[in-house]
Structure formats: C-alpha cells, structure tokens
Design a protein around this motif. Structure first.
Motif, PDB file in Angstrom:
ATOM      1  N   SER A 241      -1.860   8.961   7.164  1.00 52.85           N
ATOM      2  CA  SER A 241      -1.538   9.410   5.375  1.00 52.85           C
ATOM      3  C   SER A 241      -2.840   7.980   5.105  1.00 52.85           C
ATOM      4  N   ASP A 242      -2.605   8.036   4.207  1.00 53.71           N
ATOM      5  CA  ASP A 242      -3.603   6.507   3.287  1.00 53.71           C
ATOM      6  C   ASP A 242      -2.957   5.502   2.909  1.00 53.71           C
ATOM      7  N   LYS A 243      -1.099   5.819   2.778  1.00 54.58           N
ATOM      8  CA  LYS A 243      -0.548   4.923   2.614  1.00 54.58           C
ATOM      9  C   LYS A 243       0.422   4.380   3.967  1.00 54.58           C
ATOM     10  N   ALA A 244       0.075   4.728   4.723  1.00 57.72           N
ATOM     11  CA  ALA A 244       0.076   4.206   6.201  1.00 57.72           C
ATOM     12  C   ALA A 244      -0.740   2.992   6.576  1.00 57.72           C
ATOM     13  N   LYS A 245      -2.182   3.500   7.026  1.00 57.39           N
ATOM     14  CA  LYS A 245      -3.003   2.976   6.793  1.00 57.39           C
ATOM     15  C   LYS A 245      -3.756   1.614   5.941  1.00 57.39           C
ATOM     16  N   GLY A 246      -2.315   1.792   5.194  1.00 62.72           N
ATOM     17  CA  GLY A 246      -2.786   0.894   3.859  1.00 62.72           C
ATOM     18  C   GLY A 246      -1.721  -1.122   4.596  1.00 62.72           C
ATOM     19  N   TYR A 247      -1.205  -0.096   4.507  1.00 61.89           N
ATOM     20  CA  TYR A 247       0.290  -1.109   5.427  1.00 61.89           C
ATOM     21  C   TYR A 247      -0.429  -1.934   7.252  1.00 61.89           C
ATOM     22  N   ALA A 248      -1.225  -1.418   7.485  1.00 63.65           N
ATOM     23  CA  ALA A 248      -1.705  -1.498   8.930  1.00 63.65           C
ATOM     24  C   ALA A 248      -3.050  -3.022   9.196  1.00 63.65           C
ATOM     25  N   SER A 249      -2.660  -3.287  10.128  1.00 64.48           N
ATOM     26  CA  SER A 249      -3.306  -4.601  10.136  1.00 64.48           C
ATOM     27  C   SER A 249      -4.979  -4.013  10.779  1.00 64.48           C
ATOM     28  N   TYR A 250      -4.924  -2.596  11.788  1.00 61.77           N
ATOM     29  CA  TYR A 250      -5.907  -1.796  12.206  1.00 61.77           C
ATOM     30  C   TYR A 250      -5.423  -0.441  12.222  1.00 61.77           C
ATOM     31  N   VAL A 251      -7.062   0.264  11.935  1.00 57.67           N
ATOM     32  CA  VAL A 251      -6.820   1.460  11.739  1.00 57.67           C
ATOM     33  C   VAL A 251      -7.745   1.273  13.125  1.00 57.67           C
TER      34      VAL A 251
END
Length: 271
Positions: A241-251
């Motif tokens: 999800s876009d929300k989870a990606k916003g908290y990731a250091s790497y996608v």
C-alpha cells in the motif's frame, strides 16, 4: 549495516499472489539461516496458520522464533513462550457488543488459533481466515464461554464499504484498551493496547540482544508500519500500500517478482 535478524510479514510479502513461497525466497532464507541470521515470521496470523511455512523454509528449533497475532504472542519454534499479551474477558465482551450494536461482523481468535463468533450469518472473511489458518470456527457468544476467556484479537470484517465508515470511530472508541489497525481492506483488527508487530520485535530483539539497526523487515500493509518504524532497514514490497511505502527505507520488487531475494542480495549478501 550488519543484519542479525530478518522479519517477514506473510500475506502478500513472503507469499506471492498464488499463496506460495518463491524458490528465490527459499534460497535466500536458507542462505541467511546458514549465516546465523534469525529469520522471524512476523504476522497477524495465529501459529496454526504459519507452521507449514516454517517447515517449508527450514526454520526449526528453540533458537528460532515467531511473532504471531500482530505481536500478541512471541514464541520459539519449539513452543517456548517468550511473551503473551491478550485482551481480557471484559474487553472481549465490550468489542463484541460494539459489533452487534453497529452491525459489524466479527471474529475473535484465542491463543490456540481457534476462531469464535456468534454472528448468525458468519462473514465469508471469517470462514476464509479459519481455512487459511487451519483453525476451527466455534459459534459461541461470550456468555457461552468461561468468565476468564481471553482473546489475542478481535477483527471486524466485511467489504471495504462496510468497514470504511467505522474505522475512525472504532479507533476512537477503543483507544483506551486497544491497538487498532486496518490490516487490509477486509479487516479492522483490535488487540491489546501494547501489542503491535513492533512491540513483538522489540521484546524479541531485547531477549536476543539485537539492536533495531541490526534488524531488516519486509512488509506490505498498514499493520507493518510499526515494525517499519522500529527496524533499521524497512523494506516494502512494490505491491504494498502507498501508506506502507511511505514508512519504508526501501521499496523492492513485488512479491511475484523476487522482491525479497533482490532486497536480501542488496542489503544482506552484498551482491
């Protein structure tokens, strides 16, 4: 960064779109285990819903661990309980009553992976969860269970349109006793207020004397955000999800396209 622990969400992360573990993931996990890295499945599922994956990955024994029920239970693979945080009977009854009063379908999960509900028309999501987690479904009201009956979580379930109008209200209503998270479109999950994937990893890493910056975590959804905030290297799947990606250091790449193996090659094995 030296990685000493790797935490994996299961659905749509460890598993591909067909519910299978990719061969590339198995190979990467085998290599990590051989290097002495702790490999921890960190999931909203109960233990019964993950044992087959532990076997498939070769994660065995009393020196490897699992975080289940979104952090409510931490135990070794051989069954030694590290910590357990559950909702007491009063909280369970309060959550069931709220569901009835507001027309929200629900199920509750005990620490033996059993599903409980007293919804006469059992929601299909509850049935799917019981099947996926190899759990039984018990049609019981709170009054038909022991006065000290406790649950690891209660989930309000339904279509996205059923849950969207209630998400903020549920979070406000139960903020005094629960950690509330939208674990996916069809789930609004409520657990002990001190429970999250992050709290589970924190308790486990403290026991193992591993620091947050030595932990790598893979996930895809909102219930993975707390562990993303805790660990040193947070990897979100491209399908997340876009929300989870916003908290990731790497996608990384998707769960269908070797996303786990690619990120582990980059950050763990130095390829």
């Amino acid at each position: 960064m030296t990685v000493k622990m790797i935490a994996f969400d299961i659905d749509d992360t460890l598993l591909n779109s067909d519910g299978k573990i990719l061969n590339s993931t198995k190979q990467a996990v085998t290599k990590a285990l051989a290097k002495g890295i702790k490999v921890v499945l960190c999931t909203g599922r109960p233990l019964a819903g993950v044992t087959s994956y532990l076997d498939e990955l070769g994660i065995i024994g009393d020196e490897q661990f699992i975080v289940t029920n979104n952090g409510a239970i931490i135990e070794s693979i051989s069954g030694h309980i590290v910590s357990k945080k559950v909702l007491d009977n009063a909280a369970y009854r309060r959550l069931v009553k709220y569901g009835h009063d507001n027309g929200l379908k629900y199920y509750a999960l005990d620490d033996d992976s059993n599903v409980y509900t007293d919804d006469r028309d059992i929601n299909r999501i509850a049935v799917i969860q019981a099947f996926e987690n190899r759990a039984g479904i018990y049609f019981r009201s709170p009054n038909e269970l022991p006065d000290d009956f406790e649950v690891t979580k209660v989930a309000y379930v339904g279509e996205k349109s059923d849950l969207d109008p209630y998400e903020d209200a549920v979070k406000s209503e139960f903020k005094d006793i629960c950690y509330v998270v939208r674990a996916g479109e069809w789930f609004l999950e409520l657990m002990h207020k001190n429970v999250s994937k992050a709290s589970g990893l924190q308790d486990l890493s403290t026991k193992l004397n591993i620091y947050p910056d030595e932990i790598m975590a893979f996930g895809d959804e909102q219930n993975d955000i707390p562990m993303f905030q805790f660990v040193g290297n947070a990897v979100c799947m491209e399908n997340g999800s876009d929300k989870a990606k916003g908290y990731a250091s790497y996608v990384t790449d998707s769960n269908d396209n070797d996303g786990i193996a690619k990120a582990m090659d980059k950050f763990v094995f130095g390829k």
